[in-house]
Design a protein around this motif. Structure first.
Motif, mmCIF file in Angstrom:
data_model
loop_
_atom_site.group_PDB
_atom_site.id
_atom_site.type_symbol
_atom_site.label_atom_id
_atom_site.label_comp_id
_atom_site.label_asym_id
_atom_site.label_seq_id
_atom_site.Cartn_x
_atom_site.Cartn_y
_atom_site.Cartn_z
ATOM 1 N N MET D 1 0.862 -1.191 0.000
ATOM 2 C CA MET D 1 0.000 0.000 0.000
ATOM 3 C C MET D 1 0.895 1.237 0.000
ATOM 4 O O MET D 1 1.892 1.275 0.694
ATOM 5 N N ILE D 2 0.521 2.203 -0.798
ATOM 6 C CA ILE D 2 1.310 3.425 -0.943
ATOM 7 C C ILE D 2 0.495 4.586 -0.369
ATOM 8 O O ILE D 2 -0.658 4.781 -0.750
ATOM 9 N N VAL D 4 0.476 8.630 -0.151
ATOM 10 C CA VAL D 4 1.101 9.845 -0.666
ATOM 11 C C VAL D 4 0.790 10.988 0.303
ATOM 12 O O VAL D 4 -0.377 11.241 0.616
ATOM 13 N N GLY D 40 5.647 3.671 1.841
ATOM 14 C CA GLY D 40 5.328 2.343 1.304
ATOM 15 C C GLY D 40 5.031 1.452 2.498
ATOM 16 O O GLY D 40 5.841 1.340 3.406
ATOM 17 N N ARG D 54 -6.702 7.427 5.179
ATOM 18 C CA ARG D 54 -7.183 8.422 4.233
ATOM 19 C C ARG D 54 -7.771 9.651 4.939
ATOM 20 O O ARG D 54 -7.752 10.755 4.407
ATOM 21 N N ASN D 61 -3.424 10.830 -0.801
ATOM 22 C CA ASN D 61 -4.082 9.700 -1.441
ATOM 23 C C ASN D 61 -3.496 8.396 -0.922
ATOM 24 O O ASN D 61 -2.389 8.377 -0.406
ATOM 25 N N LEU D 63 -3.035 4.337 -2.188
ATOM 26 C CA LEU D 63 -3.140 3.419 -3.321
ATOM 27 C C LEU D 63 -2.914 1.994 -2.845
ATOM 28 O O LEU D 63 -1.845 1.646 -2.376
ATOM 29 N N ARG D 64 -3.957 1.202 -2.941
ATOM 30 C CA ARG D 64 -3.820 -0.219 -2.601
ATOM 31 C C ARG D 64 -3.078 -0.922 -3.708
ATOM 32 O O ARG D 64 -3.474 -0.834 -4.870
ATOM 33 N N VAL D 65 -2.030 -1.619 -3.386
ATOM 34 C CA VAL D 65 -1.318 -2.392 -4.389
ATOM 35 C C VAL D 65 -1.870 -3.809 -4.378
ATOM 36 O O VAL D 65 -1.991 -4.465 -5.397
#
Ligand SMILES: [Mn+2]
Ligand SMILES: [Mn+2]
Ligand SMILES: [Mn+2]
Ligand SMILES: [Mn+2]
Lengths: 336, 336, 336, 336
Positions: D1-2, D4, D40, D54, D61, D63-65
């Motif tokens: 998961m990222i 930002v 990360g 969030r 943001n 981001l689910r990897v």
């Protein structure tokens, strides 16, 4: 923009990808983690070809941090755009009321409606000359003659006029139309948008029935990129599974578009539901939500209207709504 | 068409309504029940102005018994339309495979892809010269040069060509293009449809992302009404809440459109999902469902594609799919 | 209800159909036209089995003239339903503000939020004890303990409490909860609705994410049919293709549901968009559109919220919104 | 998961966020770029509270990897799940055909339909005893008696039975039902899913009408997390704007769910369109797309069916479809 590289990708492929991105005029901040390698892309990523990066075999995902539009983006233009049209302001601080029949039918009709609108305090006269109809057998509008009748109504009342242009070959005839409307079905007619970007004329851009807000702003960007920054956004209902109303008015787009963009936003309650008896409630909701105005279909005899009679209100109903609109405008410290 | 009158409506209003409908060239069968008065409308109701009738104050509801399209309607044309294009048949009994890159990028690219398609048994070459892109900053296609490169590829391989026309001023340049494509965003660009109805050239009409099947057939009707009955329908995914795929392929439209219309129907699995690894499964599903063919994006190097690389398959993958398509065609007693 | 018979159907089949409909306790008005034979069905058609009639081989179409719900139908109950709950009125003439955290997390949390809400003028305290989460790994709520904490907050502030019941075995524990909420995912959990119809307790029924207004009212009807007519409707956003907001607030449902039904209607702006910074604009829009109130998620520390923090506003923001809500209520001649 | 981080966030806030994430049992890889700071997240992120992260003020943001489900995830279970039910296999390599009436109406009806299904080669008998109907006035099923009639039909034919459980208190009565169906309206009835996770019985989980594929798999995960991994996914149409069909069959979910999960996937063409005459085409499409089977409504007299007659096919039509299904199964190297 963040590019997440698939685990176990080989270094050579990563370097090839980096070079490809750099040839797009962007800089890379390369970060190698335990599991993920991440590329942070620095620079003007509106120009980045996200689809191409995403197609790369070693790319897990791409995350846009910045919106893909620039000229329509509030980030780069913090101040609200206010457009001056024939002495009327459209944008933050003003409530604009555009009203008139779905289609221009005769001189009597449009002049009489225009007079009522003027008396009730409406600010612009709308009227369709070229009508996009889903059936080829339906009334297609009076065409150029319709524009002439609008001009007569403008002369009689002083109200600036708004009408929809359906195709580029009609452009010359719109030279003295005060606001050119781009209909929902043409929101992604990119050739049309580009040409409208080259003229100096306010454009009322209607949101496509199934367009996201981002696509809506990208269509505004198409116009603005060519030099015309007088774009007015108009939400007119989106398509959902609900059948009680013709479309679903996306009222949330008022605060969201105001946050993402500096452009004025107008609500069209008539096309949103297709039901005249909802227009008053939705007009009030639009102004309360912060919209810069509304566009309402008014017809002197909705039962005899050649188009959209079911959603048209009478001049009397319009008059009553305007009394409320004025109170709301005052309440929200806006002028009309 | 059935018009249901509101309870307790007065006779005078009913007679006025009847007269209004009769002036539309229709006959009325008047039936007065205990609660409901019902008007049965007899005649060619495609021409009836339903919206106007519905706007009438005394009308409770209007029920269309007959579809609003005629020329596209199987009811009036029970036999399947089969179109002959440069010696290939498109329509019932034949499986048509249109393949090629999203956009034409260079002579080498398009000729090399065309050769692979030809060898694998594809029947038409597609390639975009004018590209409708949601961003004004994205690659917009090679334009007229792209058409020239397609012509070269046609000459080299003998494959007839399909390309998208975005705007009427491009029409002359499409004179020798074998099939003119109307993109999803232009499905309701009625001015464009009318002009394409006046030429003698097959039109591949893509379904709008949020268009109902009825609207899709009405757009076909726009073309056919002007005289051109060579319309090929193309489903390419509709817009829903699902985000795992770019759009949702509406496979049901194959049996439904086949029942309602006599026109050929083609499926575009590439744009439907935007995911190259789903193309094989969806191509098989399309043919099994009874589609007259598929349109597939093929690129020699999807990672370097200037457009839609993520959904493009390689010539090798295309070759493998074609082997299955041929088996399915045989299985369904169709020729290729 | 109007049944349109297919052309050329034979008389025997028609008579058989008529008999079938009559065994449903309905009377038929039979009208034989030139092309169409039409059956007008007279009587209480809420009980008619439309699907069965539609399945009949000779039936072309069935048109409902009357809505399929009775107890929720304004036609049969012209007066607005106003529900008295612990001394507060909910319904026409009053603005109800239900506020509180998505989930009850601790005594301190819920009591402190409740006090702020009380001070700002909120009328009910909401708080989730049982939480429907799309992931089984997410926080599922404090359960019965959560209800106890709500009771403490009610005791401290005097605010009646609203909480969601997820399953029938929890029913006993809700005996002294002032309003039982049925969540969007349970809107068509018919067994649950039937049981809630047998108790004497106000039910806040949330609209399913993809439910039509008619289905929404049919779910209210499920509760009312069993005897409980204290149903409050709550719109909380429907699912569309738009991704900028979590859901799309269907503001049109306020005037439409008010026209079709006599039940109170409340708007939940927090779940509609999932974005705290849109709550003020949408709250204003809801009241302007004629809603009987709003339900807002308030958290003392949204960043630390165990659930829905992104859409929760702070007590300070709530206080500011309440000042505007009061002005709007006054403006609309409603009490709070 | 990222994760930002917003530009210009202060270091103290970032450290506080890192600590919060670490208390969720996750490790952080911290990367400070020129513009963006990126976290990360390493570890089992199915357990991460994304919403909470969030909600944090400094987060731009997330981001689910990795997908948020584990047990249903093909990544962790590369082999296809094949379930053995009363000697029949369900899953990769086998085509399963579940058929029967929408609702069990009488012994005669269900036994006679079961015999036809058996003769035509169907593998399971379906029949509704408890019926979720949108109207409280519609037939609600025979209840427990319906289950008894299914048992009789099983005894007469040897076909294992499938029936829908609507509420937990019915669970005991389903002890010897071979497959328990969870209806579309209950796909997110999480309490029900949890309890079904604790028994050792195959569950046919229908996709909610407006559920994404990810939510669908999360509901499977709810069952599997409790220990029951015998989950069969069933796509039955999603809700869109299209009205020509009752729902829109999402055929793309076959390849997509097969890629994301190892669970069997069955298609229900009958509920997808609601039109019996589309069932054959869609059944073929389902198998061609790679589905592990279909579920089809069959009624001996669709016109007299108490439920869903319009979409039910006759035993004769079923027989004809089964001949094609067998050919397709052979073609795809699958057994029946
Ligand atoms: Mn209009
Ligand atoms: Mn493409
Ligand atoms: Mn919540
Ligand atoms: Mn059924």
């Amino acid at each position: 923009m963040i590019v997440v590289i698939k685990p176990n990708s080989n270094e050579e492929d990563i370097q090839r990808l980096i070079k490809m991105i750099e040839t797009q005029g962007l800089n890379i901040h390369y970060s190698k983690g335990v599991d993920h390698t991440i590329l942070g892309i620095v620079g003007d990523t509106t120009l980045a070809d996200v689809a191409k990066i995403r197609s790369n075999r070693i790319v897990e995902n791409v995350l846009r941090v910045q919106e893909p539009y620039k000229k329509a983006n509030r980030l780069f233009h913090p101040d609200d755009t206010v457009i001056d049209i024939a002495g009327r302001k459209v944008g933050e601080g003003t409530i604009t009321v555009i009203a008139g029949p779905c289609s221009v039918e005769s001189e009597d009709q449009v002049v009489s409606i225009a007079k009522s609108i003027k008396e009730s305090g409406g600010t612009f006269l709308r009227g369709g000359a070229f009508k996009p109809r889903s059936s080829p057998y339906a009334f297609q509008g009076l065409g150029y003659e319709g524009l002439d009748l609008l001009r007569i109504a403008r002369k009689e009342t002083g109200l600036p006029i708004v009408s929809e242009l359906m195709s580029l070959e009609q452009l010359d005839a719109f030279e003295d139309v005060d606001i050119i409307q781009v209909g929902a079905r043409n929101m992604q007619n990119f050739n049309l948008l580009k040409e409208l970007g080259k003229i100096d004329k306010p454009i009322l851009l209607k949101r496509g029935m199934s367009s996201t807000m981002q696509e809506f702003l990208m269509s505004a960007e198409y116009i603005m990129k060519e030099g015309n920054d007088k774009v007015i956004l108009c939400e007119r209902g989106i398509r959902t599974f609900e059948t009680a109303t013709r479309n679903t008015l996306d009222i949330s787009c008022v605060p969201v578009l105001k946050q993402k963009s500096h452009l004025p936003i107008i609500i069209d309650p008539s096309h949103a539901t297709g039901l005249s008896w909802t227009v008053e409630a939705l007009t009030k909701a639009a102004i309360a939500a912060g919209a810069d105005g509304v566009m309402i279909e008014v017809h002197n005899n909705p039962e005899e209207a050649l188009c959209d009679g079911e959603q048209s209100i009478t001049p009397e109903q319009f008059h009553k709504i305007m009394i409320t609109v004025k109170k709301y405008a005052e309440f929200e410290n806006k002028v009309m």
